[in-house]
Scaffold this motif. Structure first.
Motif, PDB file in Angstrom:
ATOM      1  N   LYS A  27     -33.183  39.240  12.800  1.00 48.96           N
ATOM      2  CA  LYS A  27     -33.181  37.799  13.087  1.00 48.96           C
ATOM      3  C   LYS A  27     -33.035  36.979  11.811  1.00 48.96           C
ATOM      4  CE  LYS A  27     -35.873  37.826  17.345  1.00 48.96           C
ATOM      5  NZ  LYS A  27     -37.107  37.415  17.992  1.00 48.96           N
ATOM      6  N   MET A  28     -33.726  37.399  10.756  1.00 47.71           N
ATOM      7  CA  MET A  28     -33.650  36.669   9.487  1.00 47.71           C
ATOM      8  C   MET A  28     -32.216  36.629   8.959  1.00 47.71           C
ATOM      9  SD  MET A  28     -36.901  37.829   7.237  1.00 47.71           S
ATOM     10  CE  MET A  28     -38.577  37.503   7.747  1.00 47.71           C
ATOM     11  N   HIS A 124     -37.842  26.738   6.250  1.00 48.41           N
ATOM     12  CA  HIS A 124     -37.443  27.958   6.955  1.00 48.41           C
ATOM     13  C   HIS A 124     -37.502  29.165   6.015  1.00 48.41           C
ATOM     14  CE1 HIS A 124     -35.052  30.673   9.417  1.00 48.41           C
ATOM     15  NE2 HIS A 124     -34.199  30.784   8.414  1.00 48.41           N
ATOM     16  N   TYR A 125     -36.945  29.022   4.831  1.00 49.24           N
ATOM     17  CA  TYR A 125     -36.979  30.117   3.859  1.00 49.24           C
ATOM     18  C   TYR A 125     -38.420  30.430   3.436  1.00 49.24           C
ATOM     19  CZ  TYR A 125     -31.920  30.681   3.028  1.00 49.24           C
ATOM     20  OH  TYR A 125     -30.584  30.977   3.141  1.00 49.24           O
ATOM     21  N   ASN A 126     -39.252  29.413   3.272  1.00 49.15           N
ATOM     22  CA  ASN A 126     -40.658  29.666   2.928  1.00 49.15           C
ATOM     23  C   ASN A 126     -41.357  30.464   4.027  1.00 49.15           C
ATOM     24  OD1 ASN A 126     -40.817  28.576   0.337  1.00 49.15           O
ATOM     25  ND2 ASN A 126     -41.203  26.517   1.110  1.00 49.15           N
ATOM     26  N   ASP A 127     -41.088  30.134   5.288  1.00 48.67           N
ATOM     27  CA  ASP A 127     -41.659  30.903   6.403  1.00 48.67           C
ATOM     28  C   ASP A 127     -41.202  32.362   6.341  1.00 48.67           C
ATOM     29  OD1 ASP A 127     -42.933  28.650   7.383  1.00 48.67           O
ATOM     30  OD2 ASP A 127     -41.422  28.248   8.937  1.00 48.67           O
ATOM     31  N   GLN A 128     -39.921  32.568   6.052  1.00 44.09           N
ATOM     32  CA  GLN A 128     -39.405  33.929   5.960  1.00 44.09           C
ATOM     33  C   GLN A 128     -40.046  34.686   4.800  1.00 44.09           C
ATOM     34  OE1 GLN A 128     -35.121  33.626   5.779  1.00 44.09           O
ATOM     35  NE2 GLN A 128     -34.960  33.791   7.999  1.00 44.09           N
ATOM     36  N   LEU A 129     -40.229  34.011   3.686  1.00 46.03           N
ATOM     37  CA  LEU A 129     -40.856  34.669   2.533  1.00 46.03           C
ATOM     38  C   LEU A 129     -42.281  35.097   2.862  1.00 46.03           C
ATOM     39  CD1 LEU A 129     -39.465  32.424  -0.333  1.00 46.03           C
ATOM     40  CD2 LEU A 129     -38.910  34.840   0.092  1.00 46.03           C
ATOM     41  N   ARG A 130     -43.029  34.266   3.585  1.00 49.06           N
ATOM     42  CA  ARG A 130     -44.377  34.645   3.995  1.00 49.06           C
ATOM     43  C   ARG A 130     -44.344  35.883   4.888  1.00 49.06           C
ATOM     44  NH1 ARG A 130     -45.185  29.121   3.396  1.00 49.06           N
ATOM     45  NH2 ARG A 130     -44.415  28.541   5.437  1.00 49.06           N
ATOM     46  N   THR A 131     -43.403  35.925   5.819  1.00 53.79           N
ATOM     47  CA  THR A 131     -43.265  37.086   6.709  1.00 53.79           C
ATOM     48  C   THR A 131     -42.910  38.331   5.909  1.00 53.79           C
ATOM     49  OG1 THR A 131     -42.578  35.687   8.560  1.00 53.79           O
ATOM     50  CG2 THR A 131     -41.968  38.018   8.676  1.00 53.79           C
ATOM     51  N   PRO A 136     -45.610  45.850   3.913  1.00 51.63           N
ATOM     52  CA  PRO A 136     -45.956  46.729   2.787  1.00 51.63           C
ATOM     53  C   PRO A 136     -44.720  47.426   2.204  1.00 51.63           C
ATOM     54  CG  PRO A 136     -46.711  47.667   4.855  1.00 51.63           C
ATOM     55  CD  PRO A 136     -46.182  46.307   5.170  1.00 51.63           C
ATOM     56  N   ASN A 137     -43.667  47.558   2.994  1.00 50.02           N
ATOM     57  CA  ASN A 137     -42.414  48.162   2.524  1.00 50.02           C
ATOM     58  C   ASN A 137     -41.371  47.068   2.296  1.00 50.02           C
ATOM     59  OD1 ASN A 137     -43.428  50.837   2.884  1.00 50.02           O
ATOM     60  ND2 ASN A 137     -43.134  50.540   5.087  1.00 50.02           N
ATOM     61  N   ILE A 138     -41.786  46.039   1.598  1.00 50.61           N
ATOM     62  CA  ILE A 138     -40.959  44.851   1.420  1.00 50.61           C
ATOM     63  C   ILE A 138     -39.572  45.194   0.889  1.00 50.61           C
ATOM     64  CG2 ILE A 138     -41.741  44.358  -0.925  1.00 50.61           C
ATOM     65  CD1 ILE A 138     -41.896  41.398  -0.026  1.00 50.61           C
ATOM     66  N   ILE A 146     -33.629  35.519  -0.789  1.00 52.37           N
ATOM     67  CA  ILE A 146     -34.173  34.339  -0.110  1.00 52.37           C
ATOM     68  C   ILE A 146     -34.904  33.440  -1.101  1.00 52.37           C
ATOM     69  CG2 ILE A 146     -35.837  33.565   1.641  1.00 52.37           C
ATOM     70  CD1 ILE A 146     -34.892  35.936   3.363  1.00 52.37           C
ATOM     71  N   THR A 147     -35.614  34.020  -2.048  1.00 51.50           N
ATOM     72  CA  THR A 147     -36.312  33.211  -3.055  1.00 51.50           C
ATOM     73  C   THR A 147     -35.316  32.403  -3.879  1.00 51.50           C
ATOM     74  OG1 THR A 147     -38.114  34.820  -3.191  1.00 51.50           O
ATOM     75  CG2 THR A 147     -37.870  33.306  -5.049  1.00 51.50           C
ATOM     76  N   LYS A 148     -34.261  33.051  -4.349  1.00 51.06           N
ATOM     77  CA  LYS A 148     -33.242  32.369  -5.154  1.00 51.06           C
ATOM     78  C   LYS A 148     -32.566  31.253  -4.354  1.00 51.06           C
ATOM     79  CE  LYS A 148     -29.140  33.387  -7.960  1.00 51.06           C
ATOM     80  NZ  LYS A 148     -28.070  32.574  -7.468  1.00 51.06           N
ATOM     81  N   PHE A 149     -32.186  31.569  -3.119  1.00 54.34           N
ATOM     82  CA  PHE A 149     -31.496  30.578  -2.304  1.00 54.34           C
ATOM     83  C   PHE A 149     -32.424  29.418  -1.940  1.00 54.34           C
ATOM     84  CE2 PHE A 149     -28.135  33.756  -0.520  1.00 54.34           C
ATOM     85  CZ  PHE A 149     -27.657  33.931  -1.807  1.00 54.34           C
ATOM     86  N   ARG A 150     -33.688  29.726  -1.668  1.00 54.49           N
ATOM     87  CA  ARG A 150     -34.668  28.664  -1.384  1.00 54.49           C
ATOM     88  C   ARG A 150     -34.750  27.695  -2.559  1.00 54.49           C
ATOM     89  NH1 ARG A 150     -40.352  29.581  -2.058  1.00 54.49           N
ATOM     90  NH2 ARG A 150     -39.559  30.194  -4.100  1.00 54.49           N
ATOM     91  N   ASP A 151     -34.787  28.231  -3.770  1.00 54.23           N
ATOM     92  CA  ASP A 151     -34.865  27.387  -4.964  1.00 54.23           C
ATOM     93  C   ASP A 151     -33.609  26.523  -5.125  1.00 54.23           C
ATOM     94  OD1 ASP A 151     -37.319  28.590  -5.388  1.00 54.23           O
ATOM     95  OD2 ASP A 151     -36.620  29.860  -7.035  1.00 54.23           O
ATOM     96  N   GLU A 152     -32.447  27.084  -4.820  1.00 54.89           N
ATOM     97  CA  GLU A 152     -31.211  26.307  -4.911  1.00 54.89           C
ATOM     98  C   GLU A 152     -31.148  25.238  -3.823  1.00 54.89           C
ATOM     99  OE1 GLU A 152     -28.041  29.224  -5.101  1.00 54.89           O
ATOM    100  OE2 GLU A 152     -28.541  29.706  -7.186  1.00 54.89           O
TER     101      GLU A 152
END
Length: 192
Positions: A27-28, A124-131, A136-138, A146-152
């Motif tokens: 889904k992400m 939306h990206y912050n919600d995904q990052l929390r998920t 544990p197998n991130i 997602i972190t990079k794109f969220r920042d942009e």
């Protein structure tokens, strides 16, 4: 119990990371791909109207980042074997119409569109990052992407504010309508 035969064992081993992946990843990736397609088309619409104005280089810079975001999610769609949303043709047209339509209202309205869209996308990206952080197998590649794109996207939001978004006619109403549309598009794209 039936044990997998030779070929099935090879396929299973070759695809084990995909079969053990976070259940939210499909889904992400699907919704993020759809969102980045929409953003690409919004900036294409803004460039069609404002490309030759003083705002053209600014919009082009943001558009170039969105194109890279879209390309990355197209790669992830293939790498993770995720079905893209069936609504891709609609998001393609809707994004362009939204970008061009707000740009026709003026540069401030185009920037208000950017602020509204990026507000929803950053959340939306912050919600995904929390998920993802709960896994544990991130998946490090997805997390970093997602972190990079969220920042942009946050940078695009801030650029919109700095370039007159809040001076757009009916700013509050315009941004609320766009935010609602984005939230609906996100929910639909997760499923369809």
């Amino acid at each position: 119990m039936v044990r997998p035969t030779g070929l099935l064992q090879q396929v299973t081993k070759a695809n084990l990371p995909y079969w053990k992946k976070n259940p939210h990843l499909d889904k992400m990736i699907r919704v993020d791909h759809a969102g980045e397609l929409g953003a690409d088309r919004i900036y294409a619409g803004q460039m069609a109207v404002l490309g030759s104005t003083a705002e053209g280089p600014l919009i082009k810079h943001m558009w170039e980042q969105e194109k890279r975001h879209r390309e990355k999610f197209e790669q992830l769609i293939n790498d993770y074997r995720v079905r893209p949303t069936a609504l891709t043709p609609i998001w393609n047209i809707a994004g362009f119409v939204l970008g061009a339509g707000t740009a026709l209202l003026g540069k401030e309205a185009a920037m208000a569109c950017t602020v509204a869209v990026e507000t929803v996308i950053v959340d939306h990206y912050n919600d995904q990052l929390r998920t993802l952080m709960e896994d544990p197998n991130i998946d490090k590649d997805i997390l970093d992407t997602i972190t990079k794109f969220r920042d942009e996207e946050q940078e695009h939001h801030d650029t919109g504010i700095d370039h007159g978004a809040e001076q757009a006619p009916f700013y509050k109403a315009l941004t609320e309508v766009i935010k609602t549309g984005c939230k609906v598009a996100i929910e639909i794209s997760k499923r369809v």
